[in-house]
Structures are given as structure tokens and as C-alpha cells.
Design a protein around this motif. Structure first.
Motif, PDB file in Angstrom:
ATOM      1  N   SER A 113       0.838  -1.199   0.000  1.00  0.00           N
ATOM      2  CA  SER A 113       0.000   0.000   0.000  1.00  0.00           C
ATOM      3  C   SER A 113       0.871   1.247   0.000  1.00  0.00           C
ATOM      4  CB  SER A 113      -0.934  -0.003   1.199  1.00  0.00           C
ATOM      5  OG  SER A 113      -0.198   0.029   2.398  1.00  0.00           O
ATOM      6  N   THR A 114       0.260   2.367  -0.308  1.00  0.00           N
ATOM      7  CA  THR A 114       1.002   3.599  -0.501  1.00  0.00           C
ATOM      8  C   THR A 114       0.243   4.773   0.090  1.00  0.00           C
ATOM      9  OG1 THR A 114       1.932   5.093  -2.185  1.00  0.00           O
ATOM     10  CG2 THR A 114      -0.086   3.923  -2.765  1.00  0.00           C
ATOM     11  N   SER A 115       0.953   5.848   0.351  1.00  0.00           N
ATOM     12  CA  SER A 115       0.325   7.091   0.782  1.00  0.00           C
ATOM     13  C   SER A 115       0.319   8.107  -0.347  1.00  0.00           C
ATOM     14  CB  SER A 115       1.079   7.672   1.990  1.00  0.00           C
ATOM     15  OG  SER A 115       2.437   7.921   1.646  1.00  0.00           O
ATOM     16  N   GLN A 116       0.724   7.681  -1.544  1.00  0.00           N
ATOM     17  CA  GLN A 116       0.763   8.554  -2.703  1.00  0.00           C
ATOM     18  C   GLN A 116      -0.081   7.960  -3.829  1.00  0.00           C
ATOM     19  OE1 GLN A 116       2.194  11.600  -2.713  1.00  0.00           O
ATOM     20  NE2 GLN A 116       2.669  11.210  -0.548  1.00  0.00           N
ATOM     21  N   PRO A 117      -0.645   8.800  -4.690  1.00  0.00           N
ATOM     22  CA  PRO A 117      -1.445   8.285  -5.804  1.00  0.00           C
ATOM     23  C   PRO A 117      -0.609   7.471  -6.775  1.00  0.00           C
ATOM     24  CG  PRO A 117      -1.122  10.664  -5.994  1.00  0.00           C
ATOM     25  CD  PRO A 117      -0.621  10.280  -4.645  1.00  0.00           C
ATOM     26  N   THR A 118      -1.194   6.409  -7.294  1.00  0.00           N
ATOM     27  CA  THR A 118      -0.496   5.505  -8.216  1.00  0.00           C
ATOM     28  C   THR A 118      -1.240   5.310  -9.531  1.00  0.00           C
ATOM     29  OG1 THR A 118      -1.623   3.575  -7.278  1.00  0.00           O
ATOM     30  CG2 THR A 118       0.487   4.202  -6.285  1.00  0.00           C
ATOM     31  N   LEU A 119      -2.474   5.743  -9.610  1.00  0.00           N
ATOM     32  CA  LEU A 119      -3.333   5.431 -10.758  1.00  0.00           C
ATOM     33  C   LEU A 119      -2.855   6.142 -12.021  1.00  0.00           C
ATOM     34  CD1 LEU A 119      -6.099   3.909 -11.332  1.00  0.00           C
ATOM     35  CD2 LEU A 119      -7.112   6.209 -11.291  1.00  0.00           C
ATOM     36  N   PRO A 120      -2.678   5.417 -13.143  1.00  0.00           N
ATOM     37  CA  PRO A 120      -2.339   6.074 -14.404  1.00  0.00           C
ATOM     38  C   PRO A 120      -3.419   7.083 -14.792  1.00  0.00           C
ATOM     39  CG  PRO A 120      -2.084   3.690 -14.584  1.00  0.00           C
ATOM     40  CD  PRO A 120      -2.773   3.955 -13.284  1.00  0.00           C
ATOM     41  N   LEU A 123      -6.812   6.455 -16.467  1.00  0.00           N
ATOM     42  CA  LEU A 123      -7.924   5.851 -15.749  1.00  0.00           C
ATOM     43  C   LEU A 123      -8.572   6.806 -14.756  1.00  0.00           C
ATOM     44  CD1 LEU A 123      -6.497   2.266 -15.175  1.00  0.00           C
ATOM     45  CD2 LEU A 123      -8.211   2.990 -16.823  1.00  0.00           C
ATOM     46  N   TRP A 124      -8.125   8.063 -14.733  1.00  0.00           N
ATOM     47  CA  TRP A 124      -8.822   9.046 -13.913  1.00  0.00           C
ATOM     48  C   TRP A 124     -10.268   9.149 -14.380  1.00  0.00           C
ATOM     49  CZ3 TRP A 124      -5.618  14.146 -12.984  1.00  0.00           C
ATOM     50  CH2 TRP A 124      -4.388  13.826 -12.377  1.00  0.00           C
ATOM     51  N   THR A 125     -11.154   9.418 -13.459  1.00  0.00           N
ATOM     52  CA  THR A 125     -12.562   9.623 -13.817  1.00  0.00           C
ATOM     53  C   THR A 125     -13.035  11.032 -13.485  1.00  0.00           C
ATOM     54  OG1 THR A 125     -13.247   8.726 -11.659  1.00  0.00           O
ATOM     55  CG2 THR A 125     -13.135   7.182 -13.511  1.00  0.00           C
ATOM     56  N   MET A 126     -12.119  11.874 -13.016  1.00  0.00           N
ATOM     57  CA  MET A 126     -12.438  13.250 -12.639  1.00  0.00           C
ATOM     58  C   MET A 126     -11.271  14.167 -12.995  1.00  0.00           C
ATOM     59  SD  MET A 126     -15.431  13.496 -11.068  1.00  0.00           S
ATOM     60  CE  MET A 126     -15.199  15.111 -10.345  1.00  0.00           C
ATOM     61  N   ASN A 127     -11.581  15.438 -13.295  1.00  0.00           N
ATOM     62  CA  ASN A 127     -10.565  16.497 -13.288  1.00  0.00           C
ATOM     63  C   ASN A 127      -9.412  16.218 -14.246  1.00  0.00           C
ATOM     64  OD1 ASN A 127      -9.599  18.962 -12.311  1.00  0.00           O
ATOM     65  ND2 ASN A 127      -8.476  18.011 -10.625  1.00  0.00           N
ATOM     66  N   LEU A 128      -9.734  15.798 -15.470  1.00  0.00           N
ATOM     67  CA  LEU A 128      -8.715  15.320 -16.388  1.00  0.00           C
ATOM     68  C   LEU A 128      -7.769  16.396 -16.899  1.00  0.00           C
ATOM     69  CD1 LEU A 128     -10.868  12.795 -18.456  1.00  0.00           C
ATOM     70  CD2 LEU A 128      -9.460  12.393 -16.453  1.00  0.00           C
ATOM     71  N   ALA A 129      -8.125  17.666 -16.736  1.00  0.00           N
ATOM     72  CA  ALA A 129      -7.249  18.733 -17.216  1.00  0.00           C
ATOM     73  C   ALA A 129      -6.157  19.087 -16.219  1.00  0.00           C
ATOM     74  CB  ALA A 129      -8.071  19.985 -17.533  1.00  0.00           C
ATOM     75  N   ALA A 130      -6.266  18.582 -15.008  1.00  0.00           N
ATOM     76  CA  ALA A 130      -5.289  18.945 -13.975  1.00  0.00           C
ATOM     77  C   ALA A 130      -3.925  18.336 -14.266  1.00  0.00           C
ATOM     78  CB  ALA A 130      -5.775  18.481 -12.609  1.00  0.00           C
ATOM     79  N   VAL A 131      -2.883  19.043 -13.877  1.00  0.00           N
ATOM     80  CA  VAL A 131      -1.534  18.499 -13.930  1.00  0.00           C
ATOM     81  C   VAL A 131      -1.368  17.549 -12.749  1.00  0.00           C
ATOM     82  CG1 VAL A 131       0.925  19.033 -13.784  1.00  0.00           C
ATOM     83  CG2 VAL A 131      -0.619  20.539 -15.078  1.00  0.00           C
ATOM     84  N   GLU A 132      -0.890  16.357 -13.029  1.00  0.00           N
ATOM     85  CA  GLU A 132      -0.774  15.334 -11.995  1.00  0.00           C
ATOM     86  C   GLU A 132       0.057  15.818 -10.814  1.00  0.00           C
ATOM     87  OE1 GLU A 132      -0.133  10.490 -11.992  1.00  0.00           O
ATOM     88  OE2 GLU A 132       0.269  11.696 -13.776  1.00  0.00           O
ATOM     89  N   ASP A 133      -0.489  15.639  -9.607  1.00  0.00           N
ATOM     90  CA  ASP A 133       0.160  15.974  -8.343  1.00  0.00           C
ATOM     91  C   ASP A 133       0.353  17.482  -8.156  1.00  0.00           C
ATOM     92  OD1 ASP A 133       0.987  14.925  -5.897  1.00  0.00           O
ATOM     93  OD2 ASP A 133       3.099  15.124  -6.436  1.00  0.00           O
ATOM     94  N   SER A 134      -0.391  18.285  -8.919  1.00  0.00           N
ATOM     95  CA  SER A 134      -0.339  19.734  -8.751  1.00  0.00           C
ATOM     96  C   SER A 134      -1.380  20.177  -7.736  1.00  0.00           C
ATOM     97  CB  SER A 134      -0.608  20.434 -10.089  1.00  0.00           C
ATOM     98  OG  SER A 134      -1.971  20.264 -10.464  1.00  0.00           O
ATOM     99  N   ILE A 135      -1.391  21.473  -7.419  1.00  0.00           N
ATOM    100  CA  ILE A 135      -2.365  22.021  -6.480  1.00  0.00           C
ATOM    101  C   ILE A 135      -3.792  21.816  -6.986  1.00  0.00           C
ATOM    102  CG2 ILE A 135      -2.290  24.330  -7.489  1.00  0.00           C
ATOM    103  CD1 ILE A 135      -2.592  23.522  -3.732  1.00  0.00           C
ATOM    104  N   ASN A 136      -3.947  21.721  -8.315  1.00  0.00           N
ATOM    105  CA  ASN A 136      -5.276  21.527  -8.893  1.00  0.00           C
ATOM    106  C   ASN A 136      -5.667  20.063  -9.024  1.00  0.00           C
ATOM    107  OD1 ASN A 136      -5.812  24.303  -9.270  1.00  0.00           O
ATOM    108  ND2 ASN A 136      -4.529  24.308 -11.107  1.00  0.00           N
ATOM    109  N   ASP A 137      -4.747  19.172  -8.690  1.00  0.00           N
ATOM    110  CA  ASP A 137      -5.054  17.746  -8.704  1.00  0.00           C
ATOM    111  C   ASP A 137      -5.752  17.414  -7.390  1.00  0.00           C
ATOM    112  OD1 ASP A 137      -5.181  15.047  -9.129  1.00  0.00           O
ATOM    113  OD2 ASP A 137      -3.015  14.692  -9.015  1.00  0.00           O
TER     114      ASP A 137
END
Length: 393
Positions: A113-120, A123-137
Motif C-alpha cells: 500500500s502507498t500514501s501517494q497516488p499511483t493510478l495512471p 484511468l482518472w474519472t475526474m478532473n482530467l485537465a489537472a496536472v498530476e500531483d499539482s495544487i489543482n489535482d
């Protein structure tokens, strides 16, 4: 299409998300046959209107959502934390989540298990325009962003997701039920743990070890994310650890959506094998896209990656059926933000069908099928449990 305030959409549709296993019938649907819930009345789980109910054209496909089957869940569940908060929905995923992530107890976690996001990101289902791991993610610590790494309060769900003190719109509801089962008087109330109070019933399915079997789940309010099916022997405590020992593989070319009119539409399922718990297992993406104006980066049939600057809600990714070109208020609903397309949004017109494989190394006997839906729009995990029997081939 129907225009609505994007901000309002975010804070209505996501607050009410619900879904459950419908085939085989779950223990969580113990009250689905109660008179007050017939025809989808008296509960938010099945129909667009819980006062008038619905008939679904006489179909029994969604009958497992009559009653309160969709009200068994864990909330305030963030990846990397040992326990759910049980008190808040944290529906918008904004930076309000961060203090709870930073201050939560780490404690016991499953292997891998992890404390950080791992999903490619595909396969996101929300907020697809956000930069990964940014303030808007803004959803990065919600359960689906590292499938299986978020804790649950109970592997069969918690009635209403919380206790009476925190019940109410935007959080949780569950009507107290007193009934007789097998000549025993029982009471189930908000805050009860499904693995402890839901009565064990007769087997509702008999499956051959080594075979592929059909399972279905359905939703009322959509939260995106993805799901997994698992097994646990019926004669041991129904813990998350037990269910994680036997995740079921999907037959990847057999996913479909089934409509209440009886028709089926095969769809190409999306699956993830890496960065997930249990290690070596597989999760499936919820194929029904949300319709919301909550964040930028929506998919639109005419304007891919359209933003919602004008308050227009849109689908978060392409819908799985080709004739889903428009949407409107969910049939029967009175809230203009409760939206549904042919196979998108708060889809009450059918169920999601999969085939899963029963492992060859299992012994014949009684088991419990577990369904776990990790959400992305909210910090919630929805759970169902059903009694099944495995027999030798």
C-alpha cells in the motif's frame, strides 16, 4: 444538453453518491422486500424520486437497490491513512483534505500500500485537465487514485457511513429497521457495521470452482472511481484482510452494461494491475462517466476537454454507449443538478455487468462475495457482501 451551475452540481450530486451489488443479491439488501420500499419508494437508492418510486418497465434488474442496500459505506477514507475519519464526506477533494492526510494515523497498512497516488492518468474519472500531483489535482488522495490503499471502516460497509451525530444531507442517512429474521428479533441502525449485524442468509448463488461467473452492480449517484470483487470464507470474520486474500480476476472481454429493458451492450472495460492492493490483483474502472461542472477538463462530444466556464456540466470522459449524445434531469428527479444520459451521470437505467473467475485453488464450501467501490470524487468506499456457495467442477 442542460446547463446548470457547475459549482452547484459539484455540491449536490457528489454528496449523495450511492451504489451496490445487485447480482447476486447482497446481505445489504435485507430490507429490499419490506413493503415500504417496494417500487423504489422510501429510499434514495433506486429511483429518481423516492416518493413516487419507479417501475423500471417491470424489470427486476435493480430490485436489489430497493430499500437501503446502497447506504453501506465508509467515509473520510484517504490513501495512506490507517483509518477512515467516519465523520466527513470531504466530497470536493480540495485542499481541505490535506490536513487530514498529513495528520492521519499511518499504522497498519496492507503489503504494497502507498500514501501517494499511483493510478495512471488514463484511468482518472475526474478532473482530467489537472496536472498530476499539482495544487489543482484535487482528488489525488481519494480512494480510486491508489486502488485498495485507502482503509475501510467495515468490509461489508457501515450503515449510513457514520453515527447519528454526523448524519444528515451531505453526510449520511440510514433509517432504523426492526424486523424478525429466522425467528430472531433484529434491529439495524445508522453506524452499525455490516459484517457484524447483517444477517447471514441462505446461499444466493452456486458457482463452480475454476469457472467464470456473472456479477452486477448498479448506482444511483455517481462518484467515478473503480471497483473490485473478492471472496472470504463465510465461517471466518469478514475483515478487509480476509477479502484481500482472494481478489477475483476479471474476464476482460466480457464487461457490459445491461439496461432495464433487457438489452445489453458489450463495452471494452478499462483495468489496472499496477500500483494497486492487493498486489497482483486487478481493478476495473467505473465505465459510467459523471456529468458535472465540478472541475475543468471535462469530455464533451463536440468539444473534447471542454471547460465549464459558462457553468455547463459535461461528461468527465466518453460514455460507453454510442448513442449517449445528450442528457437531462434523471427521470423522476426534481433537482435540476441530478443529471443522466443514456449511459452517463446518475444512471438509473441499468447495471454494470462483469464476469469474474473463481480461483482453482479454493475449497468447496460457503463463501461471502465482497464488492468494493473506491470513489474518486469523494473520500468514500462503498461495500456489499453476498452469500455464495462454491462447488467442485
Amino acid at each position: 444538453r442542460m446547463a446548470a451551475s457547475g459549482f452547484v452540481v459539484a455540491f449536490v450530486t457528489c454528496f449523495l453518491g450511492h451504489g451496490a451489488l445487485v447480482h447476486p443479491p447482497a446481505r445489504n439488501s435485507f430490507d429490499s422486500t419490506f413493503t415500504k420500499y417496494q417500487g423504489g419508494k422510501g429510499s434514495v437508492c433506486n429511483c429518481g424520486n423516492d416518493v413516487t418510486g419507479c417501475t423500471h418497465n417491470g424489470s427486476d434488474l435493480r430490485n436489489g437497490l430497493n430499500g437501503q442496500a446502497c447506504l453501506w459505506f465508509s467515509q473520510g477514507c484517504f490513501i495512506g491513512c490507517a483509518n477512515c475519519t467516519n465523520t466527513n464526506i470531504q466530497a470536493d477533494g480540495m485542499n481541505k483534505s490535506l490536513p487530514e492526510i498529513n495528520n492521519c494515523t499511518r499504522g497498519h497498512q496492507p503489503a504494497g500500500s502507498t500514501s501517494q497516488p499511483t493510478l495512471p492518468k488514463r484511468l482518472w474519472t475526474m478532473n482530467l485537465a489537472a496536472v498530476e500531483d499539482s495544487i489543482n489535482d484535487t482528488y489525488r488522495f481519494h480512494p480510486w487514485r491508489a486502488p485498495g490503499s485507502a482503509p475501510v471502516t467495515d468490509a461489508c460497509g457501515r450503515a449510513g457511513g457514520t453515527i447519528e451525530k454526523f448524519a444528515g444531507p451531505g453526510h449520511a442517512v440510514f433509517d432504523k429497521e426492526t424486523f424478525t429474521y429466522n425467528n430472531t428479533n433484529m434491529t439495524i441502525s445508522i453506524g452499525d457495521y455490516g459484517s457484524k449485524v447483517l444477517p447471514r442468509g441462505p446461499s444466493v448463488a452456486t458457482w463452480v470452482i475454476g469457472s467464470a461467473v456473472e456479477v452486477k452492480w448498479a448506482l444511483r449517484f455517481n462518484h467515478g472511481g473503480g471497483y473490485q470483487y473478492r471472496l472470504c470464507p463465510a465461517d471466518v470474520p469478514l475483515t478487509e484482510d480476509c477479502f484481500m486474500e482472494t481478489p477475483l480476476d476479471f474476464v476482460r472481454d466480457k464487461q457490459a452494461i445491461e439496461f432495464v429493458n433487457g438489452t445489453r451492450f458489450p463495452i471494452p472495460g478499462e483495468y489496472v494491475d499496477e500500483g494497486i492492493i492487493p498486489v497482483g490483483s486487478t481493478w476495473a474502472q467505473n465505465p459510467i462517466p459523471l456529468i458535472t461542472g465540478e472541475r475543468e477538463g471535462c469530455y464533451d462530444a463536440k468539444y473534447p476537454n471542454a471547460t465549464d466556464k459558462n457553468g455547463m456540466p459535461c461528461r468527465q470522459f466518453p460514455p460507453p454507449c454510442p448513442d449517449d449524445e445528450m442528457w437531462s434531469i434523471t427521470p423522476g428527479a426534481t433537482d435540476e443538478t441530478d443529471l443522466m444520459g443514456r449511459c452517463s451521470g446518475n444512471w438509473i437505467d441499468g447495471a454494470i455487468v462483469d464476469q469474474v473467475v473463481i480461483p482453482n485453488n479454493l475449497k468447496p464450501g460457503n463463501y461471502v462475495l465482497g464488492f468494493r467501490w473506491d470513489c474518486e470524487e469523494t473520500s468514500q468506499v462503498w461495500s456489499s457482501c453476498a452469500d455464495v456457495t462454491l462447488v467442485a467442477s
